[in-house]
Design an enzyme around this catalytic site. Structure first.
Site, PDB file in Angstrom:
ATOM      1  N   HIS A   9      11.241  -5.109  10.152  1.00  0.00           N
ATOM      2  CA  HIS A   9      12.688  -4.926  10.155  1.00  0.00           C
ATOM      3  C   HIS A   9      13.073  -5.334  11.765  1.00  0.00           C
ATOM      4  O   HIS A   9      12.375  -4.915  12.724  1.00  0.00           O
ATOM      5  CB  HIS A   9      13.101  -3.673   9.749  1.00  0.00           C
ATOM      6  N   GLU A  85       7.021   3.604   7.603  1.00  0.00           N
ATOM      7  CA  GLU A  85       6.322   3.765   8.810  1.00  0.00           C
ATOM      8  C   GLU A  85       5.713   5.169   8.936  1.00  0.00           C
ATOM      9  O   GLU A  85       6.067   5.883   7.860  1.00  0.00           O
ATOM     10  CB  GLU A  85       7.232   3.610  10.052  1.00  0.00           C
TER      11      GLU A  85
END
Length: 210
Positions: A9, A85
């Site tokens: 991202h 994550e």
């Protein structure tokens, strides 16, 4: 041949604010949205009219990135929380300096995968790879020849190791320092039966909006 595009991202609010990311659910900044459009431009030019599947972590910064891609290709996004994550537990959303002051350094030897960084609720690297590897297996079980996976820097690094067939127990040393908004291109060569890394950590598409 299968093509797999791994997207990290782009710029999110926690980058600007200097706070720990992890599972802190920050959004893309206005510049991050522009960068996501650039990513969509690049992948659209490479993939063209071929059918594509898009997978994403469920955190907002990745989901927003994936939505830019989904709109460009006219497909839905398959959301998978296993693509998140690694969480830093109670450090997520706090100033980076707060984590730096409390982090237990990763040892040079020993069981590095099971090492705990210190903050309550933080994941070990072993816990991270134990969810990422099955997530990639499920993605690759699809017969689709072109797929995009939108995730996070560290998570994407371990996805590359999984793609290359590195055993989970051996991932304590391998790591790719990927930049926000990068594209990594992977290809399965059916002639040689090999999983290839065609391009790693591409970021030139971000330059006009940096």
């Amino acid at each position: 041949m299968r093509h797999l595009y791994l997207v990290t991202h782009p710029e999110a609010q926690h980058h600007v604010d200097g706070v720990v990311g992890g599972w802190y659910d920050s959004e893309l900044t206005p510049r991050g949205h522009q960068q996501a459009e650039r990513i969509a431009d690049v992948l659209a030019s490479r993939i063209g009219a071929r059918p594509v599947e898009i997978y994403s972590s469920d955190l907002r910064r990745t989901a927003q990135t994936a939505e830019h891609l989904a709109q460009r290709f006219g497909v839905d996004v398959h959301t998978d929380p296993r693509l998140r994550e690694r969480t830093n537990g109670e450090a997520d959303g706090r100033p980076q300096s707060w984590l730096d002051d409390r982090r237990i350094p990763l040892p040079e030897s020993g069981d590095r995968l099971a090492h705990h960084d210190g903050p309550a609720g933080a994941e070990t690297r072993l816990a991270l790879v134990e969810r990422l590897y099955p997530a990639l297996d499920d993605i690759l079980s699809s017969p689709a020849e072109t797929q995009i996976v939108v995730s996070h820097g560290s998570a994407t690094s371990y996805l590359i190791l999984a793609w290359l067939g590195m055993p989970m127990t051996a991932t304590d040393r391998g790591f790719f320092p990927l930049k926000a908004g990068s594209i990594t291109t992977l290809r399965r060569n059916d002639t040689h039966h090999s999983n290839q890394v065609i391009a790693l950590n591409e970021t030139t598409h971000l330059h006009p909006v940096e």
